[in-house]
Design a protein around this motif. Structure first.
Motif, PDB file in Angstrom:
ATOM      1  N   GLU A  72       0.809  -1.223   0.000  1.00  0.00           N
ATOM      2  CA  GLU A  72       0.000   0.000   0.000  1.00  0.00           C
ATOM      3  C   GLU A  72       0.839   1.267   0.000  1.00  0.00           C
ATOM      4  O   GLU A  72       0.286   2.369   0.029  1.00  0.00           O
ATOM      5  CB  GLU A  72      -0.926  -0.002   1.224  1.00  0.00           C
ATOM      6  N   ASN A  73       2.133   1.140  -0.020  1.00  0.00           N
ATOM      7  CA  ASN A  73       3.020   2.304   0.042  1.00  0.00           C
ATOM      8  C   ASN A  73       3.487   2.664  -1.370  1.00  0.00           C
ATOM      9  O   ASN A  73       4.409   2.060  -1.915  1.00  0.00           O
ATOM     10  CB  ASN A  73       4.226   1.998   0.935  1.00  0.00           C
ATOM     11  N   SER A  74       2.828   3.656  -1.943  1.00  0.00           N
ATOM     12  CA  SER A  74       3.182   4.098  -3.295  1.00  0.00           C
ATOM     13  C   SER A  74       4.100   5.317  -3.273  1.00  0.00           C
ATOM     14  O   SER A  74       4.549   5.777  -4.320  1.00  0.00           O
ATOM     15  CB  SER A  74       1.907   4.436  -4.084  1.00  0.00           C
ATOM     16  N   ARG A  75       4.396   5.822  -2.097  1.00  0.00           N
ATOM     17  CA  ARG A  75       5.214   7.032  -1.982  1.00  0.00           C
ATOM     18  C   ARG A  75       6.710   6.728  -2.082  1.00  0.00           C
ATOM     19  O   ARG A  75       7.486   7.542  -2.590  1.00  0.00           O
ATOM     20  CB  ARG A  75       4.923   7.737  -0.664  1.00  0.00           C
ATOM     21  N   LEU A  76       7.110   5.556  -1.579  1.00  0.00           N
ATOM     22  CA  LEU A  76       8.514   5.194  -1.580  1.00  0.00           C
ATOM     23  C   LEU A  76       8.761   4.003  -2.496  1.00  0.00           C
ATOM     24  O   LEU A  76       7.852   3.213  -2.758  1.00  0.00           O
ATOM     25  CB  LEU A  76       8.985   4.850  -0.163  1.00  0.00           C
ATOM     26  N   LYS A  77      10.010   3.868  -2.904  1.00  0.00           N
ATOM     27  CA  LYS A  77      10.401   2.717  -3.724  1.00  0.00           C
ATOM     28  C   LYS A  77      11.813   2.306  -3.340  1.00  0.00           C
ATOM     29  O   LYS A  77      12.595   3.133  -2.807  1.00  0.00           O
ATOM     30  CB  LYS A  77      10.314   3.059  -5.208  1.00  0.00           C
ATOM     31  N   PRO A  78      12.180   1.065  -3.581  1.00  0.00           N
ATOM     32  CA  PRO A  78      13.553   0.649  -3.294  1.00  0.00           C
ATOM     33  C   PRO A  78      14.563   1.561  -3.979  1.00  0.00           C
ATOM     34  O   PRO A  78      14.396   1.948  -5.135  1.00  0.00           O
ATOM     35  CB  PRO A  78      13.598  -0.773  -3.851  1.00  0.00           C
ATOM     36  N   GLY A  79      15.592   1.901  -3.234  1.00  0.00           N
ATOM     37  CA  GLY A  79      16.618   2.801  -3.754  1.00  0.00           C
ATOM     38  C   GLY A  79      16.475   4.224  -3.251  1.00  0.00           C
ATOM     39  O   GLY A  79      17.444   4.993  -3.307  1.00  0.00           O
TER      40      GLY A  79
END
Length: 394
Positions: A72-79
């Motif tokens: 559900e976390n679309s704000r962050l991404k790996p990296g």
């Protein structure tokens, strides 16, 4: 993974503990690239905070690289490179909507227990006892970040970790303390600050950023007094001088317009007769914190002024000079820092070159195994230790 853990009063160890995992769709896991020991961590080492349990992972000044996010976390991404606020906030309750992030009504899973003491639940905190949620802290190789779609701030490439790490706590804490003093360039205020530890030093810098005319800092540790002077403050060594007499002399009898108490529950200094009497009485009944610095600040502030108190207290405090506070018409402002409120504007100040918070760092390590010894060094103010930063992955 390796992590620094609380074992008992006075004992911290580096242990191998399970890696954190995603527990909620809004979570993120970060690989910790930098973390620090905070002055309030020393309260845990000293056994001043209730509800600590053996094996609790410590630390609430943390940043790192995102390695996994919940569905559900679309704000962050790996990296993504992020700094994590020490206050955990949901972003949706009424307190969060009001900007009172440290008063979040939902982020502390032990909020009902906390309310038995505080009347209401407050925000969860990383690595800071089970009454504040029992969340594992960030003095570790990896950290689970709840509500990671709300709290962490992304850090642009090209800025060194050490410049932004303290956005997690002490820079916003010092800034909020200064902001509470209602400083403007036009007011030409004189601010007195008790304590030249990391928060006090950030408060000095923040007072000048906001336009204070003068800052007078009180401490007795030579390295801290030197850093305060380098930050632009005039200094008083409380072990040498009468603080009140020196402040009266330095301000031509007017006194400081506002005072900041950045010491908290482990203040040491010259006891007044009232402090001594109260301590003697309370020692026979219950354990209470001794507000030497707070009482000095209350006495020193000019009538009608402001007492700003970022210093951390855990429980009852004996012999606070409430009568002096009331009769002088002082305003007392305090509270855990609403870190999320300050992240973007303070990051912008760092990017513009207005401040480099890394000036307070004295000791660095790439090995968490050094943690127990560095905790003791920071506690004892040995070897000129003013701030410790770890880089667990080198």
């Amino acid at each position: 993974m390796k992590a620094l853990t609380w074992r008992s009063k006075g004992k911290i160890t580096c242990e191998t503990v399970p890696d954190p995992t995603i527990e909620d769709g809004r979570d993120a896991i970060i690989k910790v690239t930098a973390c620090a020991i905070c002055g309030s961590d020393l309260h845990l080492l000293g056994g001043f905070m209730p509800t600590m349990q053996s094996g609790d992972v410590l630390g609430h000044e943390t940043m790192g690289e995102v390695v996994e996010v919940g569905a559900e976390n679309s704000r962050l991404k790996p990296g993504d490179r992020v700094v994590v606020p020490f206050t955990i906030a949901c972003g949706a309750c009424r307190q969060c909507r009001w900007g009172n992030w440290s008063c979040c009504e939902r982020s502390n899973p032990n909020g009902a227990k906390q309310a038995e003491t505080f009347g209401y639940p407050l925000s969860g905190l990383f690595g800071f006892s089970h009454i504040t949620g029992g969340y594992a802290g960030g003095q570790a190789e990896y950290l689970r970040v709840p509500y990671a779609d709300v709290g962490p701030i992304k850090v642009p490439a090209g800025i060194d970790d050490e410049k932004v790490l303290f956005l997690s706590d002490i820079f916003p804490t010092g800034y909020q303390a200064a902001e509470y003093c209602e400083i403007t360039p036009e007011a030409e205020k004189t601010i007195a600050i008790w304590g030249c530890g990391p928060v006090g030093l950030m408060a000095i810098k923040s007072c000048f950023l906001l336009g204070a005319k003068r800052v007078i800092a009180i401490d007795t540790v030579p390295e801290r007094l030197a850093l305060a002077q380098q930050a632009g403050a005039e200094v008083i060594d409380y072990a040498v001088d009468s603080v009140q007499d020196r402040l009266i002399d330095m301000t031509d009898g007017r006194g400081p317009d506002a005072v900041i108490e950045a010491v908290g529950m482990e203040a040491h200094g010259h006891e007044s007769m009232l402090d001594t009497l109260a301590s003697a009485v309370m020692s026979k009944t219950t354990s209470m914190e001794r507000p030497f610095a707070l009482n000095q600040a209350i006495i020193a502030c000019r009538p009608g002024g402001i007492v700003s108190m970022p210093g951390v207290y855990a429980g009852p405090v004996n012999a606070v000079m409430v009568g002096v506070l009331m009769n002088k018409g002082l305003t007392l402002r305090t509270g855990q820092t609403h870190v999320q409120r300050y992240l973007s504007p303070l990051l912008e100040r760092i990017e513009r070159g207005e401040i480099d918070p890394s000036f307070i760092i004295s000791h660095r390590s790439t090995n968490l195994e050094d943690g127990p010894a560095l905790y003791e060094k920071f506690r004892d103010k040995a070897d000129g230790c003013t701030k410790v930063v770890f880089k667990p992955h080198g």
